[in-house]
Design a protein around this motif. Sequence first.
Motif, mmCIF file in Angstrom:
data_model
loop_
_atom_site.group_PDB
_atom_site.id
_atom_site.type_symbol
_atom_site.label_atom_id
_atom_site.label_comp_id
_atom_site.label_asym_id
_atom_site.label_seq_id
_atom_site.Cartn_x
_atom_site.Cartn_y
_atom_site.Cartn_z
ATOM 1 N N THR A 35 10.773 -1.952 -24.783
ATOM 2 C CA THR A 35 11.721 -2.804 -25.499
ATOM 3 C C THR A 35 13.112 -2.707 -24.875
ATOM 4 O O THR A 35 13.799 -3.721 -24.706
ATOM 5 C CB THR A 35 11.794 -2.400 -26.987
ATOM 6 O OG1 THR A 35 10.497 -2.566 -27.581
ATOM 7 C CG2 THR A 35 12.794 -3.264 -27.738
ATOM 8 N N SER A 47 15.087 -5.713 -22.776
ATOM 9 C CA SER A 47 16.406 -6.165 -23.223
ATOM 10 C C SER A 47 17.437 -6.100 -22.100
ATOM 11 O O SER A 47 18.216 -7.033 -21.902
ATOM 12 C CB SER A 47 16.865 -5.292 -24.404
ATOM 13 O OG SER A 47 18.176 -5.646 -24.815
ATOM 14 N N LYS A 77 6.518 1.921 -26.273
ATOM 15 C CA LYS A 77 7.073 0.777 -26.994
ATOM 16 C C LYS A 77 8.601 0.809 -26.991
ATOM 17 O O LYS A 77 9.248 -0.225 -26.809
ATOM 18 C CB LYS A 77 6.534 0.747 -28.430
ATOM 19 C CG LYS A 77 5.073 0.331 -28.525
ATOM 20 C CD LYS A 77 4.671 -0.072 -29.923
ATOM 21 C CE LYS A 77 4.678 1.076 -30.881
ATOM 22 N NZ LYS A 77 4.145 0.696 -32.225
#
Length: 270
Positions: A66, A70, A62
């Motif tokens: 992420t 980004s 996770k």
Amino acid sequence: MAAQAMMRKAAPCAMRQLKCITVDVTGTLIAYKGLLGDYYCKAAKAVGVPCPDYDQMHEGFKVAYTEMASKYPCFGQATKMSNRDWWRTCVRNSFREAGYDYSNEIFDHVFKRIYSMFGSTAPYMIYSDAQPFLRWARKQGIVVGVVSNAEYRYRDIILPTLGLNQGSEWDFGLFSGIVGIEKPDPRIFEIALKKAGGVAPEHALHIGDSLVKDYLPARELGMHAMLLDRFKSKEARVAREAGVPVFPDLSDAQNFIISWQEQVKRASMI
């Protein structure tokens, strides 16, 4: 409070005859079998190296995912990074976040197994109500689109192999790794409406499992929207209390749509 204010702003609009339905994929049409961390650990064990705790691996993924999303959104589409290279970096960082840093040679073997596995149907299951719902909608003359923050293998391999085919279950697909836009950017829904033949927002409905990525951006554009809550999440409970249409599955959503369209027809006859 901010989310509740957004939900009030995105209250349901007046009912119109539906011409287009768009649907999310993961959590709406299909789901993972078990935890993602399980598959990463199995791949490591298969080549004979130690692996972190499954939950630790899941949390590591996770964090890594992420960060990659980004820095290199839409699976690297904007920066011309290949899909394989994007996932290679993400997987390597996932293991590092979980406390394991294999040699390049060992990691190559681990990554090949993981990339191959997630390019097949092995980690996925299709919900039993998915195919009947999509076919029903198309039978009503409604244009059906798939709108997903996913890469090209969902379109080319995963969905078709699971029995969700363009031409029988859906008419067009928008996948972030291909179009270079991802939810919650409302522009992906603008593209969907154009793909559907220039359908006006008030004649379109989006169904997904995320308040932020599905419901709110669709409503911001003026589309109808509803949430699926297959796992009785806190987010869905709060959304329901704020007046968001929330259904446990696509069968209940279908029954609601049928009732909705009957009301629209009756109103047009008055």
